[in-house]
Each structure stands twice: as structure tokens, then as C-alpha cells.
Design an enzyme around this catalytic site. Sequence first.
Site, mmCIF file in Angstrom:
data_model
loop_
_atom_site.group_PDB
_atom_site.id
_atom_site.type_symbol
_atom_site.label_atom_id
_atom_site.label_comp_id
_atom_site.label_asym_id
_atom_site.label_seq_id
_atom_site.Cartn_x
_atom_site.Cartn_y
_atom_site.Cartn_z
ATOM 1 N N HIS A 361 0.803 -1.235 0.000
ATOM 2 C CA HIS A 361 0.000 0.000 0.000
ATOM 3 C C HIS A 361 0.828 1.273 0.000
ATOM 4 O O HIS A 361 0.343 2.320 0.410
ATOM 5 C CB HIS A 361 -0.911 0.051 1.227
ATOM 6 C CG HIS A 361 -1.972 -0.986 1.242
ATOM 7 N ND1 HIS A 361 -3.235 -0.762 0.758
ATOM 8 C CD2 HIS A 361 -1.950 -2.257 1.675
ATOM 9 C CE1 HIS A 361 -3.958 -1.858 0.903
ATOM 10 N NE2 HIS A 361 -3.200 -2.786 1.457
ATOM 11 N N LYS A 552 -7.395 14.089 4.531
ATOM 12 C CA LYS A 552 -6.534 12.913 4.459
ATOM 13 C C LYS A 552 -5.494 13.049 5.564
ATOM 14 O O LYS A 552 -5.399 14.111 6.182
ATOM 15 C CB LYS A 552 -5.842 12.827 3.095
ATOM 16 C CG LYS A 552 -5.164 14.137 2.677
ATOM 17 C CD LYS A 552 -4.616 14.105 1.258
ATOM 18 C CE LYS A 552 -5.653 14.260 0.190
ATOM 19 N NZ LYS A 552 -5.959 13.033 -0.532
ATOM 20 N N ARG A 553 -4.724 11.995 5.827
ATOM 21 C CA ARG A 553 -3.662 12.148 6.807
ATOM 22 C C ARG A 553 -2.736 13.278 6.396
ATOM 23 O O ARG A 553 -2.560 13.558 5.211
ATOM 24 C CB ARG A 553 -2.873 10.828 6.932
ATOM 25 C CG ARG A 553 -3.557 9.783 7.797
ATOM 26 C CD ARG A 553 -3.774 10.240 9.218
ATOM 27 N NE ARG A 553 -2.523 10.266 9.946
ATOM 28 C CZ ARG A 553 -2.167 9.360 10.847
ATOM 29 N NH1 ARG A 553 -2.978 8.364 11.170
ATOM 30 N NH2 ARG A 553 -1.019 9.447 11.468
ATOM 31 N N LYS A 558 1.679 14.374 0.619
ATOM 32 C CA LYS A 558 0.319 14.705 0.182
ATOM 33 C C LYS A 558 0.180 16.201 -0.124
ATOM 34 O O LYS A 558 -0.729 16.611 -0.814
ATOM 35 C CB LYS A 558 -0.693 14.273 1.242
ATOM 36 C CG LYS A 558 -0.725 12.748 1.464
ATOM 37 C CD LYS A 558 -1.724 12.361 2.541
ATOM 38 C CE LYS A 558 -1.690 10.890 2.923
ATOM 39 N NZ LYS A 558 -2.446 10.008 2.011
ATOM 40 N N THR A 662 -8.178 6.778 -1.776
ATOM 41 C CA THR A 662 -9.549 6.283 -1.892
ATOM 42 C C THR A 662 -10.524 7.430 -1.633
ATOM 43 O O THR A 662 -11.669 7.383 -2.097
ATOM 44 C CB THR A 662 -9.831 5.128 -0.905
ATOM 45 O OG1 THR A 662 -9.289 5.476 0.374
ATOM 46 C CG2 THR A 662 -9.194 3.836 -1.380
ATOM 47 N N LYS A 666 -14.258 8.584 -3.404
ATOM 48 C CA LYS A 666 -15.472 8.976 -2.671
ATOM 49 C C LYS A 666 -15.979 10.321 -3.161
ATOM 50 O O LYS A 666 -17.190 10.528 -3.327
ATOM 51 C CB LYS A 666 -15.183 9.034 -1.160
ATOM 52 C CG LYS A 666 -14.914 7.658 -0.551
ATOM 53 C CD LYS A 666 -14.252 7.712 0.835
ATOM 54 C CE LYS A 666 -13.612 6.363 1.149
ATOM 55 N NZ LYS A 666 -12.624 6.441 2.251
#
Length: 820
Positions: A361, A552-553, A558, A662, A666
Site C-alpha cells: 500500500h 486525508k492524513r 500529500k 480512496t 469517494k
Amino acid sequence: MTEITAPKSPISAEQFADEIREQLKYTQGVTEQQATDADVYVAAASAVRRHLMDAWMQTQQDMINGDTKAVGYLSAEFLMGKQLSNALLNVGLTEQFEEAVKNLGHDPQNVIDAEYEPGLGNGGLGRLAACFIDSLASLGVPAFGYGIQYKYGIFKQEFDEEGKQVETPDYWLENEEPWGHIDYGRSQRVNFGGEVVEENGKRVWKPSWAVRAVPVDYMVPGYKSGRVNTLRLWTSKSYDEFDLLTFNKSEYLDAVRPQVVAENISKILYPEDSTPQGKALRLEQQYFFVSASIHDAIRVFYPGQDKPDLTTFPQKINFQLNDTHPVIGIPELMRVLIDEYGYDWDTAWSITSKTFNYTCHTLLPEALEVWSADLIGALLPRHLEIIKKINDQFVKELAAQGVDKKQIERMRIYTDGKDASVRMAYLATYGGSHVNGVAELHSQLLKDVTLKDFSDAYPDKFTNVTNGVTPRRFVRMANPRMSDLITEGLGTDAWMSDLEKLQGLVPLADDAEFVKKFAEVKQANKRAFVDFAKRKYGFEINADTMFNTMVKRLHEYKRQSLKILAVISTYADIKSGKLDVDSIVPRTVFFGAKSAPGYAMAKETIQLINNVSRVVNNDPATKGKLSVYFPWNYNIELAENLIPATDLDEQISQAGKEASGTGNMKFALNGALTVGTLDGANVEIRERVGAENFFLFGMTVDEVDALYAADYDHGGSRRYYEEDPRLKQAIDMVADGTFSEGDKKTYENLVNDWLTHDYFMTLADFGAYMDIQDEIESTYRDPMKWARMAVLNVANSGYFSSDRSIEDYLERIWHTGPLA
Ligand code: 26W
């Protein structure tokens, strides 16, 4: 508008109300008049569980007696979210519940809200596990989720006056938890420590301590499948509840010590994602749940047999390793087969390598777990021997294949020497039948970069399964208004179990009436979120603005910092008069993110966002046309409320770093448009929804690599700062104390990193990111155009159902299917 037709269960609302009354009275001992929302929640949950009981038992029996291979999803995390609404939906009692609870004098929403959300996961990996077990049950595939029932889940996040993240413990079991059923009869012994001795020519493990693994079972109801699977989460207990001898010497604390030590194992979820810490307790957790699960599966599939024929084990169950966390299961199954059941090495290897498969992952090399051999040796001495032997066999096999010495050295599972260690990703790749990444790009990069040597040696093992999300929770439950409209548009609600049916909405993108209704639904969702945020956080949000979300984290790759720098740049332009505030598209920017408690840079970014929010929201110069909100403690509930209300979603990671994502799925499924890079599953989302319905910007993986090759991260970023006045202005504003009440030290680390290192290339992508905002703004000014694009996002995102992911796993990896 037609009402959604929930699957009808044979009982009426009145009957359901009676069942709740009965639970209240005979189990909980409260009268209907005394009952609080929380009481009614517990009673309703218990009633739902009873409705599921027959199907649960039948599913287990069919699984054991039939010959359909089961799936064991081994995962250190299951981020389930609240259970009641989901269970009601899947069992077909949603309407009865609402009516029954109203008749009992309670507001259904308050009863739903009374459930405490379990946080047994960090982020994407844990939520994916939850979506997958929902899909497995909905497809009728026999499956177990196996994991840990942590006493403390992911920490609760608060912000202090300075905007810093403060972590507080999440003791989620404080109140009655009606879903889990503790089953002492299925306990397993899990051994640790000690030594290995030679007895009659055999290696025998003499452990020095043990804990009792007790399963807590959760029902996993399939949507309309009539099947109910099991999520079995292990909790650790001591065998020596009380050491009487010590107690008699009145050393009370020493007497309970073994119990305390044993119960530590399942005490807390590690809040790190991306960078594993080589802590003994973490390895103890991993071995604890994996050993218990393997023994449990043997007991389930060979009931009452002392000498089962375990050569059939891979036909009974396949274990999916959710990242490297459960990989110690490979040497454990070898040990069980050889030491406990007397199989020879080769037979044991043949069974083991057919039983396991591994999903990776991540792309960050530092996230691939490596354990020190000393640690494994101290905790699991027999396993270390087995791992070494696996490595020897592996090295021989590679040499026989003609792999050159250098490559073999690079590939070693066990590395010798002073810092001897075990590489869990390599063990998983060699020890299982298949390895998969979680999006096309990610799987390709695994083959080309991260696991290249392995892909060269074992090309057939590698495959891709692109992630997905469950449409039950993340469309139907989260977005009932849009769901009703979809059902109306398609004339059926069959899309909920066959999400590709959303394709039928494509023609409706050219139906002005439908598009208008779609835009109205979004607006209603935004108003609903405004109410929710007012109640929960005290925010005063203007629904007549673009809702722009990044949740998100918190991680450097990111690039939350890219988003906040863009906000700062716009703010700076408004302040300097360069930008007329009345000319911009009014925008509300939402962040939601937890940082690992020890991750300094991420925590500084959180502080910066909070202070930008404070300054910008309170400055009359912005006239409320630019606001930033950072609701604390981002969790599944917040996701379910915010995603349906979002217009624009941010997926702006540095290309080549986000394995899949993910959240991106969504959002697309809830009619948000994406601004994003060519990373992870963004690539596939864009392909499907159409390039013209996706705001693409930024460098590609190749461009990123070229920039690294040019030494970008050793001083290269400064040029971007110097050459782009927008960027310079924004960074200077952070440095000069605007967001720290004049203090220039507060964000020193962030600023220094941007100007000297910037490993994830925020500065290099800043220009492209600012430029795409113009296109976003002009598109948003045409509401019907925007809504049409949103409809096409929904219509073309059916592929991202976790049902489809599971079908892919069934076909490519597990080679099994639904129960007959
Ligand atoms: C502490 C060690 C550790 C290391 C990695 C803990 C957790 C991880 C996970 C691999 C982090 C994670 O959640 N990965 C995410 O998995 C999602 C589901 O596949 C992907 O969509 C995300 O891109 C990926 O970051």
C-alpha cells in the site's frame, strides 16, 4: 421524487419498536420513559444483531460444510465507522427503524449519533479493509476479517490556542458497545520469548511467556446478499490473572504485573502511518493477531480433528496480507505445520506459499517494514530460524535461476552482519503466490522500482487491483439526497449493488432538468453541512461559496502545504490590492487531517493552517469571500458529512508518492470535481470521467525524477521562490509572522525546508497549481456547466466500487467466489 426503496425486511415498524422495548426492559433494565438516546441506540443495535443471527450462523455453516474457499483478510487496521445505519441499510430495516424510534419519542438522528465511532485505523489502509469486508459479504463470499480490538484507537485530535495539534486518548469502549461479541471459548494461546532447543533431532521452541488471545466477533452483514460474515478482532488477556504467591507477600503491584504486560499488547493502535517504528510492542501485536488467526482458521475448517490433513489448507482459506504488518504469518504457518503438525519443510512450504498473498500500500521506501534480527530473535526465536532457512532456500533458488550475485545480495530477505535484519516486504513477496499494488500506476512502479528485482525474478506473481470504496456507506448512507435522485434518474436502485449502472446517468448530463436537480442536491448538502458544522464545531459557514476540501492524513508527500500556500497567496493578493476581492469566486476551504504525534513538520503545517484560518476568517479585507476551516479530529463521520457537500476535491500529492488514494473515489462518486496530479488512482479516475471533467496540473513521475536527478532537493527549490513573485510573497508572509502574531520562529522549520530541501517539490508545482485555479474559477462561474461535469464524474465512477475491487481479487488472486 421517488423514495429510495430499501430492501424490505418482513417486520413492521411497530414490531421493531416492540423489539427495542424488549431489549430496553429485559437486557438493559430501563423503562421506555427513562430511556436516553444512548439507551435506544444500544437497544436498536441489539435488535438488529438478533435479526442478523440466523443468517450469520447459516453463513458460517455453509462456509465450513461447503467447498467454497474462504478469504482471510489479515489487517492490523479496520476503520469501520459507526455501525448502526450501515447494519440497518444492509438488513433492510432503515425505514422501520426511523418510524419505530419516532414512535418511542426519539429523534432517529440523535439515536444514530449516540454511537461512538471506533477508530481502529489510521487512514486509507484501514478504511479499505472495512470497505473490502463489506463488499465480500455483499457478494456472498465467505470471509473473515482478522485484526486487533485495540482498547485505544487513533487518538482524538484537538487544537490548542496556538493552533497546535493536541492528542488525547480515544477510549472508545467507555460506554456499552453492543456490536462486538466476546467469545472466550475460541481463545488461543500465543507464545513469546524463550529459546529453541534440540530434542530428538528436532528444533523445539521453549517460550518464556504467553498471552491469551480472546476473539471479539463483529457481524459483517452483506447488502441484500442474505450473508453475514465475521470480523474477528483479538484482545489480549493474561493467563496468570493474579500471581497469588507474590500477592501473599503483599506485593500487590507485582502480583498484577503479568496481567498488565499481557493486556498491553492490544492496548493501543500505533498512530504512525508511512514510517514504521521498530518497536517490540508493534511486533508483539503483529504476531499476536496473526498467530491467533492462523490457529483459529485451522480450528474453524478442521473442527474437532487432532490430525487434520493440512495439505488442503490453501483450498479452505487464502490469507490476504494487508501490507507488511501481518507478514510474520508466513514463518508462523511454517512453524505450525512443521512443529505442531509434523510436516516436512517442503510440504510446509508448498502449503504456506499457496496460502498467502500480499498487497503493498505504499511507495515510500521508508514505509516498508524492516525488523532487526535481534528483536525477532528475542521475541520469536524459532521464527528467526525459519526466516533464515527461507532466506537460504530463496538465495539458492535465485542462484539456480542464474540471477547474478549482486542482485541476489540486494534481494536478501535476511541480511547478515552487525545490523542483521529481516525485510518483511521481501519475505511477503517470496512467501506468497501474488503481490499486488493498489492502482495501475502504483503496481507499475512496484514492478519498475520498489520491487524491481523481484518482478524480474518472479514476473508472474505481480498484478494490480485498483482500490474501491463501498457505495453503501459512501454514497447511499452519506448522500441520501443524491442517491434518491440517481434512483429516480435510473428508475431503479440496483446501482447500489452494481455500481457500473451509474453509466446510465451519462445521457442525463445533457438533460437540463436533471442537471438542475443535481445542482440543487449539492446545494442542499452544503446547507446540511453548514448546520452540522455549526452544531459540532460552532463554525459559521456560508453555503453560497465554493466548498473546496482537502481531507486525508497530514503528510509532506500529500502536500497540504501546497494548498495552504495557494490560499496564502490569494490572501496576500487581496491584502496588497492586486486582487479585487469582489472579483473572486467566493470560496470556503476545508482541511481535515491528523498528523502522527512525532512528525514535527506535519504538526507545524497543522499549526500554520489553523492560524491562516484565524487570520483570514477574521480579516474584513476578505469580506468573507475567502475562508478556511479546519474541523478537528477528522474521522469517518466527518467524511460522510463533508464529502457530499464538496464542490472541489484536492488530490495534489507529488506524482509517484500516493499509492492509490480512496478519498479521491469517494469525492468523484459524490459529484465533486477533482483538482489533482497524475498520481495513484487519480490517473484512472481522470481516464474514466474524461480529461475535460478533471482539473489536472503538476509534474508527472518522469518529470519528478528528472528534477531529483538535477538535485532539486539540495537547494533547487530556491529558484522557484526567487522567480515566482506569488510564491515569494506567500512564503515571506509565513516567515514574517503574519500567521504567528509577529513571531518569526514559529514556522522556521517549514520555511527552511521549503527553501533548501522541499523533497516533495511543493514549490516546483506551485505555479501550475495557481494557474489551474483560474480555470477552476471560470468553470465554477457557470453553475450548469460545473454541475454537468459533476454528473459525468458520478456517472463514470462506478468502476471505483469496492465490489469491483473484490471481483478483481477473486479472479486474479483468490480464485474463489460466492457461497453456493
Ligand atoms: C507504521 C507503518 C505503516 C506503514 C504504512 C502503517 C501504515 C501504512 C500504510 C501503508 C499507510 C496507508 O494507509 N497507505 C494507504 O493505503 C491506501 C489503501 O490502499 C491507499 O489508498 C493510499 O494511497 C495509501 O497511502
